[in-house]
Design an enzyme around this catalytic site. Structure first.
Site, PDB file in Angstrom:
ATOM      1  N   THR A 125     -10.533   3.582 -45.122  1.00  0.00           N
ATOM      2  CA  THR A 125     -10.165   3.699 -43.656  1.00  0.00           C
ATOM      3  C   THR A 125      -8.858   2.757 -43.745  1.00  0.00           C
ATOM      4  O   THR A 125      -8.614   2.121 -44.711  1.00  0.00           O
ATOM      5  CB  THR A 125     -11.089   2.792 -42.785  1.00  0.00           C
ATOM      6  N   ASP A 126      -8.194   3.021 -42.839  1.00  0.00           N
ATOM      7  CA  ASP A 126      -6.517   2.115 -42.650  1.00  0.00           C
ATOM      8  C   ASP A 126      -7.061   1.036 -42.321  1.00  0.00           C
ATOM      9  O   ASP A 126      -6.315  -0.141 -42.257  1.00  0.00           O
ATOM     10  CB  ASP A 126      -5.725   2.935 -41.789  1.00  0.00           C
ATOM     11  N   GLU A 127      -8.129   0.603 -41.759  1.00  0.00           N
ATOM     12  CA  GLU A 127      -8.371  -0.812 -41.361  1.00  0.00           C
ATOM     13  C   GLU A 127      -8.405  -1.904 -42.632  1.00  0.00           C
ATOM     14  O   GLU A 127      -8.267  -3.010 -42.349  1.00  0.00           O
ATOM     15  CB  GLU A 127     -10.233  -0.905 -40.859  1.00  0.00           C
ATOM     16  N   LYS A 157     -15.325  -2.416 -45.972  1.00  0.00           N
ATOM     17  CA  LYS A 157     -14.903  -1.088 -46.400  1.00  0.00           C
ATOM     18  C   LYS A 157     -13.943  -1.284 -47.558  1.00  0.00           C
ATOM     19  O   LYS A 157     -13.566  -0.665 -48.558  1.00  0.00           O
ATOM     20  CB  LYS A 157     -14.161  -0.300 -45.224  1.00  0.00           C
ATOM     21  N   TYR A 203     -16.433  -5.330 -40.815  1.00  0.00           N
ATOM     22  CA  TYR A 203     -16.394  -3.835 -40.996  1.00  0.00           C
ATOM     23  C   TYR A 203     -15.286  -3.704 -42.355  1.00  0.00           C
ATOM     24  O   TYR A 203     -15.639  -3.107 -43.234  1.00  0.00           O
ATOM     25  CB  TYR A 203     -16.376  -3.075 -39.782  1.00  0.00           C
TER      26      TYR A 203
END
Ligand code: NAD
Ligand code: DAU
Length: 338
Positions: free
Chosen positions: A124-126, A152, A148
């Site tokens: 994810t871009d997170e 990831k 989270y």
């Protein structure tokens, strides 16, 4: 016939991916492994009953024995399965570390043992944290800001290490915020659309000026398919996926209210999310130049189709919002002072 193991295929993106792939390829079999957590919904897959190319297995990606059995005979793995809601990770991080990190480890081990030919890790871009002044590129440092995002990131780098250490053919994707059908109504768009339909307030965290980069889920599925079939020379690489459509929470909210012809007075500014990322945005030049992929759906079309899907599928989200204990418990706890 090729066989792929898709994990988390009863969730939002996984469901869309299963439909996308079965529609596109006649000679593909999907084994769909999903634990059916609060976010997994077998009803999404009802139209596939009797479809021989789709086999659903209820189970946990952390179950090494089960995963080992399923992976045998598969050509590839696409790992969507994860705990995915930032707000839930703020309340309780344990399951995020268990599924997102330990679960990915378990899949990587099984893939290594079985000699799998492609492992797509859906990151994810997170993982980049706040994009700041410039959209994040694949080589930027990883500065995750929520449990989270950190989980990831662990999975993302663990997958990479299986390429560098064991030569496992891993490719990692980092996509921006998805919108589309089947998204669980705890996330911004489905929560606000369904609240607005019922004339309930829309809880905007803080100023609502935080921006996200939005992509239609079908375009994301198309990009994953492209990565799945990429040449082996790309093994070990990371690809950002996005549509370069950046909007603030308030802009998204206004779009929803206008579409549904509801008043702006439904907006309620509430206490901000802890560690809230101001801006997520990614560069997408690499996937375009290396693999020839770019998103196709315009933002207006994507938003229109998404809002309309929730209007047309009321029973789907009402069953969750009005009957699912887990949903009600989380909403009560997280939004109690908001
Ligand atoms: P989701 O929460 O809608 O679905 C997750 C699915 O995984 C559910 O069906 C759930 O039952 C399943 N699952 C959870 N734990 C499991 C376990 N231990 N074993 C087997 N299955 C399990 O999530 P989503 O929004 O569809 O996200 C899918 C993936 O894409 C995630 O890895 C997420 O990090 C990533 N991602 C999401 C977005 C987005 O905007 N939604 C953007 C970029 C990346
Ligand atoms: O960037 C990709 C990520 O996008 C994925 O990895 C995550 O799995 C996915 O959940 C999503 O994370 P976000 O935190 O960006 O999504 P969410 O829909 O929860 O929030 C989007 C923005 O809306 C964010 O700035 C917080 C804000 N928001 C959200 C909710 C639920 C509100 O203002 N009020 C709300 O009630």
């Amino acid at each position: 016939m090729k066989t792929i193991l898709v994990t988390g295929g009863a969730g939002f993106i996984g469901t869309n991916f299963v439909y996308f792939m079965l529609k596109k390829y006649d000679d593909l079999k999907i084994i769909n492994l999903d634990k059916l957590t609060y976010a997994g919904n077998l009803e999404n897959l009802d139209p596939l009953k009797g479809e021989k190319r789709h086999e659903f297995v209820k189970g946990d990606i952390c179950d090494r024995e089960l995963v080992g059995k399923l992976v045998k005979g598969c050509d590839a793995i696409v790992n969507f399965a994860a705990e995915t809601h930032v707000d839930r990770s703020i309340l309780s991080a344990g399951e995020f570390i268990q599924t997102d990190v330990q679960g990915t480890f378990c899949l990587l081990e099984a893939a290594r043992e079985a000699g799998i030919r492609r492992f797509v890790q859906i990151s994810t871009d997170e993982v980049y944290g706040d994009a700041g002044d410039n959209p994040s590129s694949e080589t930027d440092p990883l500065m995750p800001r929520s449990p989270y995002a950190a989980s990831k990131t662990g999975a993302d780098r663990l997958a990479f290490s299986y390429f560098t250490t064991y030569d496992l053919p891993v490719i990692i994707t980092r996509c921006t915020n998805n919108l589309g059908p089947f998204q669980y109504p705890e996330k911004l768009i489905p929560l606000f659309v369904t609240n607005a339909i019922d004339d309930k307030q829309l809880p905007v965290y803080g100023s609502g000026k935080n921006t996200r980069d939005w992509i239609f889920v079908e375009d994301h599925c198309d990009a994953i398919d492209t990565v799945l079939h990429a040449d082996d020379k790309h093994n070990g690489e990371v690809f950002n996926i996005g549509a370069n459509k950046e909007f603030s929470v308030l802009e998204i909210t206004s779009f929803i209210l206008d579409y549904l012809k509801k008043p702006q007075s439904l907006i309620k500014h509430v206490e901000d999310r802890l560690g809230h990322v101001k801006r997520h945005a990614v560069t997408t030049g690499k996937i375009k130049d290396a693999l020839g992929w770019k998103s196709k759906t315009s933002f207006d079309d994507a938003m229109g189709r998404t809002v309309q899907w929730y209007l047309d599928n009321e029973s789907w989200w009402r069953r969750i919002k009005e009957k699912q204990e887990d949903y009600q418990k989380f909403m009560k706890e997280y939004y109690k002072n908001r």
